[in-house]
Design an enzyme around this catalytic site. Structure first.
Site, PDB file in Angstrom:
ATOM      1  N   LYS A  10      31.053  -9.447  11.789  1.00 56.58           N
ATOM      2  CA  LYS A  10      29.616  -9.690  11.610  1.00 56.58           C
ATOM      3  C   LYS A  10      28.845  -8.377  11.388  1.00 56.58           C
ATOM      4  CE  LYS A  10      29.680 -14.032  14.269  1.00 56.58           C
ATOM      5  NZ  LYS A  10      28.957 -14.843  15.287  1.00 56.58           N
ATOM      6  N   TYR A  50      27.242 -22.238   8.393  1.00 56.74           N
ATOM      7  CA  TYR A  50      26.966 -22.694   9.758  1.00 56.74           C
ATOM      8  C   TYR A  50      26.286 -24.064   9.789  1.00 56.74           C
ATOM      9  CZ  TYR A  50      28.325 -18.248  11.948  1.00 56.74           C
ATOM     10  OH  TYR A  50      29.030 -17.180  12.426  1.00 56.74           O
ATOM     11  N   ASN A 113      27.546 -11.111  18.294  1.00 63.22           N
ATOM     12  CA  ASN A 113      28.824 -11.082  19.012  1.00 63.22           C
ATOM     13  C   ASN A 113      30.013 -10.609  18.177  1.00 63.22           C
ATOM     14  OD1 ASN A 113      29.095 -13.370  17.498  1.00 63.22           O
ATOM     15  ND2 ASN A 113      29.710 -14.709  19.183  1.00 63.22           N
ATOM     16  N   HIS A 116      33.456 -13.696  14.110  1.00 61.03           N
ATOM     17  CA  HIS A 116      33.571 -15.154  14.096  1.00 61.03           C
ATOM     18  C   HIS A 116      35.026 -15.510  13.829  1.00 61.03           C
ATOM     19  CE1 HIS A 116      33.019 -19.381  13.043  1.00 61.03           C
ATOM     20  NE2 HIS A 116      33.856 -19.137  12.053  1.00 61.03           N
ATOM     21  N   GLU A 127      36.607 -23.541   6.292  1.00 60.06           N
ATOM     22  CA  GLU A 127      35.934 -22.230   6.228  1.00 60.06           C
ATOM     23  C   GLU A 127      36.599 -21.301   5.210  1.00 60.06           C
ATOM     24  OE1 GLU A 127      34.264 -22.323  10.831  1.00 60.06           O
ATOM     25  OE2 GLU A 127      35.673 -20.752  10.251  1.00 60.06           O
TER      26      GLU A 127
END
Ligand code: CMP
Length: 142
Positions: A10, A50, A113, A116, A127
């Site tokens: 990320k 998402y 965070n 992913h 995905e």
């Protein structure tokens, strides 16, 4: 069984300059990078990725964060890749992540965070197809 899973480094982790460190953790865990790209996602791309979280209260902040800078997206392959990847990432909330995991070491909060990872084999397929054409994924040839 040998599985494939989708991984995203990320914007916070890319900004921290720890791409290589994270790749090294994948490799040391026996996960092979069989597709990879750097991309600055558009809002529409992040919202689509998402989409399952669209009704959650954190959706807007999640999308804004994911488009705040470039990400690195990869397909990882290996024995039990989905579970193994989740194990080395650590819990979604870094405060709950086991010591030595990617999120314990690099993430600041549940919102930012660091990484992913697909949460199931079924979602991994969805995905992977969202970000990569079949011709962009390189199976082992030797
Ligand atoms: P990720 O695995 O990318 O999937 C959705 C993301 O939403 C998740 O990591 C977190 O970074 C973020 N998020 C923020 N708040 C929450 C929450 N309460 N539960 C789950 N995910 C959250």
């Amino acid at each position: 069984a040998v599985e494939q899973t989708l991984s995203i480094i990320k914007p916070d982790a890319v900004a921290k300059n720890v791409i290589g460190d994270i790749y090294s953790r994948f490799e040391k865990a026996g996960l092979r990078i069989i597709a990879a790209k750097m991309k600055h996602l558009s809002r529409a791309e992040a919202e689509g990725f998402y989409a399952v979280h669209r009704e959650r209260p954190f959706f807007g902040d999640l999308v804004s964060f994911m488009i705040s800078g470039p990400v690195i997206i990869q397909v990882l392959e290996g024995e039990d890749a989905v579970a193994k990847h989740r194990q080395i990432m650590g819990a979604t909330d870094p405060k709950k992540a086991e010591a030595g995991t990617i999120r314990a070491d690099f993430a600041e909060s549940i919102d930012e965070n660091a990484v992913h990872g697909s949460d199931s084999l079924e979602n991994a397929a969805i995905e992977m197809a969202y970000f990569f054409a079949a011709t962009e994924i390189a199976p082992r040839t030797r």
